[in-house]
Design a protein around this motif. Structure first.
Motif, PDB file in Angstrom:
ATOM      1  N   ARG A 147       0.827  -1.208   0.000  1.00 37.30           N
ATOM      2  CA  ARG A 147       0.000   0.000   0.000  1.00 37.30           C
ATOM      3  C   ARG A 147       0.863   1.261   0.000  1.00 37.30           C
ATOM      4  O   ARG A 147       0.557   2.241  -0.682  1.00 37.30           O
ATOM      5  CB  ARG A 147      -0.940  -0.007   1.198  1.00 37.30           C
ATOM      6  N   ALA A 148       1.935   1.234   0.767  1.00 37.61           N
ATOM      7  CA  ALA A 148       2.812   2.405   0.826  1.00 37.61           C
ATOM      8  C   ALA A 148       3.535   2.630  -0.504  1.00 37.61           C
ATOM      9  O   ALA A 148       3.775   3.770  -0.908  1.00 37.61           O
ATOM     10  CB  ALA A 148       3.816   2.235   1.962  1.00 37.61           C
ATOM     11  N   PHE A 149       3.871   1.551  -1.189  1.00 43.13           N
ATOM     12  CA  PHE A 149       4.619   1.654  -2.445  1.00 43.13           C
ATOM     13  C   PHE A 149       3.733   2.106  -3.609  1.00 43.13           C
ATOM     14  O   PHE A 149       4.199   2.756  -4.540  1.00 43.13           O
ATOM     15  CB  PHE A 149       5.260   0.294  -2.755  1.00 43.13           C
ATOM     16  N   LYS A 150       2.452   1.721  -3.575  1.00 43.18           N
ATOM     17  CA  LYS A 150       1.485   2.085  -4.621  1.00 43.18           C
ATOM     18  C   LYS A 150       1.924   1.612  -6.017  1.00 43.18           C
ATOM     19  O   LYS A 150       2.092   2.410  -6.952  1.00 43.18           O
ATOM     20  CB  LYS A 150       1.227   3.590  -4.644  1.00 43.18           C
ATOM     21  N   PRO A 151       2.091   0.313  -6.200  1.00 39.24           N
ATOM     22  CA  PRO A 151       2.512  -0.170  -7.523  1.00 39.24           C
ATOM     23  C   PRO A 151       1.440   0.060  -8.573  1.00 39.24           C
ATOM     24  O   PRO A 151       0.238   0.091  -8.280  1.00 39.24           O
ATOM     25  CB  PRO A 151       2.722  -1.671  -7.279  1.00 39.24           C
ATOM     26  N   GLU A 152       1.883   0.190  -9.814  1.00 42.97           N
ATOM     27  CA  GLU A 152       0.962   0.308 -10.941  1.00 42.97           C
ATOM     28  C   GLU A 152       0.701  -1.049 -11.595  1.00 42.97           C
ATOM     29  O   GLU A 152      -0.150  -1.161 -12.481  1.00 42.97           O
ATOM     30  CB  GLU A 152       1.534   1.286 -11.962  1.00 42.97           C
ATOM     31  N   LEU A 153       1.425  -2.062 -11.165  1.00 44.08           N
ATOM     32  CA  LEU A 153       1.259  -3.442 -11.625  1.00 44.08           C
ATOM     33  C   LEU A 153       1.856  -4.341 -10.549  1.00 44.08           C
ATOM     34  O   LEU A 153       2.894  -4.009  -9.961  1.00 44.08           O
ATOM     35  CB  LEU A 153       1.987  -3.666 -12.956  1.00 44.08           C
ATOM     36  N   ILE A 154       1.205  -5.476 -10.295  1.00 46.79           N
ATOM     37  CA  ILE A 154       1.734  -6.470  -9.363  1.00 46.79           C
ATOM     38  C   ILE A 154       2.029  -7.746 -10.138  1.00 46.79           C
ATOM     39  O   ILE A 154       1.171  -8.247 -10.883  1.00 46.79           O
ATOM     40  CB  ILE A 154       0.753  -6.758  -8.213  1.00 46.79           C
ATOM     41  N   ILE A 155       3.234  -8.250  -9.977  1.00 46.25           N
ATOM     42  CA  ILE A 155       3.670  -9.491 -10.617  1.00 46.25           C
ATOM     43  C   ILE A 155       3.825 -10.547  -9.529  1.00 46.25           C
ATOM     44  O   ILE A 155       4.421 -10.272  -8.481  1.00 46.25           O
ATOM     45  CB  ILE A 155       5.000  -9.275 -11.363  1.00 46.25           C
ATOM     46  N   LEU A 156       3.299 -11.735  -9.776  1.00 47.56           N
ATOM     47  CA  LEU A 156       3.360 -12.811  -8.794  1.00 47.56           C
ATOM     48  C   LEU A 156       4.265 -13.929  -9.298  1.00 47.56           C
ATOM     49  O   LEU A 156       4.096 -14.425 -10.415  1.00 47.56           O
ATOM     50  CB  LEU A 156       1.968 -13.380  -8.525  1.00 47.56           C
ATOM     51  N   SER A 157       5.232 -14.311  -8.472  1.00 43.83           N
ATOM     52  CA  SER A 157       5.965 -15.553  -8.668  1.00 43.83           C
ATOM     53  C   SER A 157       5.202 -16.616  -7.899  1.00 43.83           C
ATOM     54  O   SER A 157       5.312 -16.729  -6.677  1.00 43.83           O
ATOM     55  CB  SER A 157       7.405 -15.430  -8.155  1.00 43.83           C
ATOM     56  N   ALA A 158       4.394 -17.379  -8.645  1.00 44.04           N
ATOM     57  CA  ALA A 158       3.426 -18.282  -8.030  1.00 44.04           C
ATOM     58  C   ALA A 158       4.028 -19.675  -7.895  1.00 44.04           C
ATOM     59  O   ALA A 158       3.881 -20.532  -8.773  1.00 44.04           O
ATOM     60  CB  ALA A 158       2.147 -18.318  -8.866  1.00 44.04           C
ATOM     61  N   GLY A 159       4.705 -19.889  -6.779  1.00 41.15           N
ATOM     62  CA  GLY A 159       5.198 -21.215  -6.443  1.00 41.15           C
ATOM     63  C   GLY A 159       4.233 -21.873  -5.469  1.00 41.15           C
ATOM     64  O   GLY A 159       3.749 -21.223  -4.540  1.00 41.15           O
TER      65      GLY A 159
END
Length: 308
Positions: free
Chosen positions: A229-241
């Protein structure tokens, strides 16, 4: 809107020795588990060399090409192997995340899941390791930042093993926040809380052996989610292991399938709050075939829910 599902048959041509945990059957089980779901199905393109060069030097690609066997298998280290189809598979996996970022950021889909192999989060700048050759999650982040001119991108890695490669590739990237939860102690031995990046842009969440999903939920709720929330990304990428599952034999975390479902749903809700729901997820580990299939299906079902 839809969820994109990106894969390619070339990812079934990367062969490892008999008994190796990162086997073709992993992807076969995931594909079977997801075949009835309502997804926008997309063929993974080959990554362009310029895309790979965003994260790996040309000398590294040249070394991989020189090492590629024309027949049989070639051992890179005790864990990591190449066969004649390996580089095509790896370039499809890298191309999948690039295509996923393009689809999500264009608004054609809300989110995307890349079902590919070999995985990527252990590949460092010029070192293949831990079954991985190319740093797919880091590549997705760099493509979003450099090609699409985003200002902030977050990578969240919930594989049971630390994403040392993603950390290495994004260590000096102040526009990226890399969050990784992992069992500690466990191979590869990195991922201590004090490893925080050149600009404080890395967050590690070590989890003790034999801990359950409750420990994970507390760590994400109290540490990772506020940081996102503090970073406010414009996209989230998941390394889904999915190898933190209690049935996976390569580690000692005791997550249930519902824990992967909960974490995915929470990350989707955060993405909706912070970045219009934009998520790109790429498959990493998971070595018990049934647990992998069940957890991957739960993960993608939550992506679909978030996209509708």
């Amino acid at each position: 809107m839809a969820t994109a599902f990106i894969t390619h048959a070339d990812c079934l041509t990367h062969e490892t020795p008999p008994g190796h945990p990162e086997q073709i059957a992993r992807l076969v089980h995931v594909l079977h588990a997801l075949e009835a779901l309502d997804l926008k199905r997309v063929s993974a393109p080959m990554a362009a060399e310029d895309d790979i060069l965003r994260i790996h030097p040309a000398s590294y690609l040249a070394d991989l090409r020189r090492t590629l066997p024309s027949e049989g298998r070639k051992e890179l280290d005790a864990d990591t192997w190449m066969s004649p189809g390996t580089l095509d598979a790896a370039f499809r996996a890298a191309g999948a995340v690039v295509r996923a970022v393009d689809l999500v950021l264009s608004g054609e889909v809300r989110n995307a899941f890349c079902a590919t192999r070999p995985p990527g989060h252990h590949a460092e700048t010029d070192t293949p390791m831990g079954f991985c050759l190319l740093g797919n999650a880091a590549l997705a982040a760099k493509h979003a930042l450099d090609h699409h001119n985003l200002r902030r991108v977050a990578v969240v890695d919930f594989d049971v093993h630390h994403g040392n490669g993603t950390q290495d590739l994004l260590w000096d990237e102040r526009r990226a926040l890399a969050i990784s939860s992992q069992q500690m102690p466990l191979w590869p031995g990195s991922g201590h809380a004090e490893e925080d990046g050149a600009y404080g842009n890395v967050m590690n969440l070590p989890l003790p052996p034999e801990s359950t999903g409750a420990t994970m939920r507390n760590a994400y709720t109290e540490q990772a989610f506020p940081r996102l929330r503090a970073f406010k990304p414009e996209l989230i990428i998941l390394s889904a292991g999915f190898d933190a599952h209690k049935d996976d034999s390569l580690a000692q975390l005791n997550w249930e399938t519902d824990d992967f479902r909960w974490l995915t749903a929470e990350l989707c809700a955060l993405a909706q709050e912070l970045c219009q729901g934009r998520i790109v997820s790429t498959l990493e580990g998971g070595y018990d075939l049934n647990a992998l299939a069940d957890a991957a299906k739960a993960h993608v079902e939550e992506l679909i829910k978030a996209a509708t």
